[in-house]
Scaffold this active site. Sequence first.
Site, PDB file in Angstrom:
ATOM      1  N   ASP A  70     -25.015  52.280  39.856  1.00 11.72           N
ATOM      2  CA  ASP A  70     -26.162  51.699  40.549  1.00 11.72           C
ATOM      3  C   ASP A  70     -25.658  50.937  41.771  1.00 11.72           C
ATOM      4  O   ASP A  70     -24.585  50.318  41.703  1.00 11.72           O
ATOM      5  CB  ASP A  70     -26.866  50.712  39.600  1.00 11.72           C
ATOM      6  N   TYR A  72     -25.205  47.824  44.355  1.00 14.48           N
ATOM      7  CA  TYR A  72     -25.325  46.368  44.224  1.00 14.48           C
ATOM      8  C   TYR A  72     -26.719  45.950  44.668  1.00 14.48           C
ATOM      9  O   TYR A  72     -27.253  46.471  45.647  1.00 14.48           O
ATOM     10  CB  TYR A  72     -24.278  45.665  45.084  1.00 14.48           C
ATOM     11  N   PHE A  83     -19.062  50.929  44.464  1.00 12.27           N
ATOM     12  CA  PHE A  83     -18.071  49.844  44.365  1.00 12.27           C
ATOM     13  C   PHE A  83     -17.796  49.139  45.701  1.00 12.27           C
ATOM     14  O   PHE A  83     -17.116  48.113  45.730  1.00 12.27           O
ATOM     15  CB  PHE A  83     -16.739  50.342  43.756  1.00 12.27           C
ATOM     16  N   HIS A 192     -13.943  50.972  32.460  1.00  9.98           N
ATOM     17  CA  HIS A 192     -14.575  50.548  33.718  1.00  9.98           C
ATOM     18  C   HIS A 192     -13.814  49.341  34.288  1.00  9.98           C
ATOM     19  O   HIS A 192     -13.267  48.542  33.536  1.00  9.98           O
ATOM     20  CB  HIS A 192     -16.033  50.164  33.440  1.00  9.98           C
TER      21      HIS A 192
END
Length: 226
Positions: A70, A72, A83, A192
């Site tokens: 998703d 930010y 990221f 992760h």
Amino acid sequence: MTRKYMDVNIHPSWKTHLQDEFSKSYFTELANFVKEDYKINQCFPPGKDIFAAFDHCTFDNLKVVIIGQDPYHGVGQANGLCFSVQDGVQHPPSLINIFKELEQDIKKPYPKSGDLTYLADQGVLLLNATLTVRAHQAGSHQNKGWETFTDAVIATISEKKKSVVFLLWGGFAKKKVKLIDTTKHHVLTSGHPSPLSANRGYWFGNKHFSKTNSLLETSGLEPVLW
């Protein structure tokens, strides 16, 4: 087709392979939803950056895929690459851990900027499963059609490219392996980079960046300047 519904461009190299997706009813519904929500609410990334991952990493140059979930949802963070954050924005926890692993793995000094555009420009597709989000509402644009589109992107890459390195970090990304022909592509998996996973020992030490470059060089491709 995308320009008709959303004021963005997607690189022509991708249009060639994804045109069928743009003409499907789910994409029309998705595009209309996104267009309306951007009118009514504050949403991220900026409209011009929704397809930034594709604009910076062309289909022809693509050699690595990193899958996020998703964008930010904080003001000024998202720039259309998973990221990654806009230059000058404080680094989120997962990005901090990515940079720390880069330090450990290939001795890259911790950078000031969290903008990963330089990786996308080298052929690293920084793909979120969902490409848009409402401000301060994580997951608010999930299950609207983006996942169908980005799954089709992964499947198309798998079918039409070869020797791509897929980096699947965390449970969500690992499920995408079903879309990848592992007989012609490379798949590296780990926990992760979020603190929850990294602090339990599932992220640090995976050496995915040096391993990726070794795989690329074995395939006769230029390594990534991480």
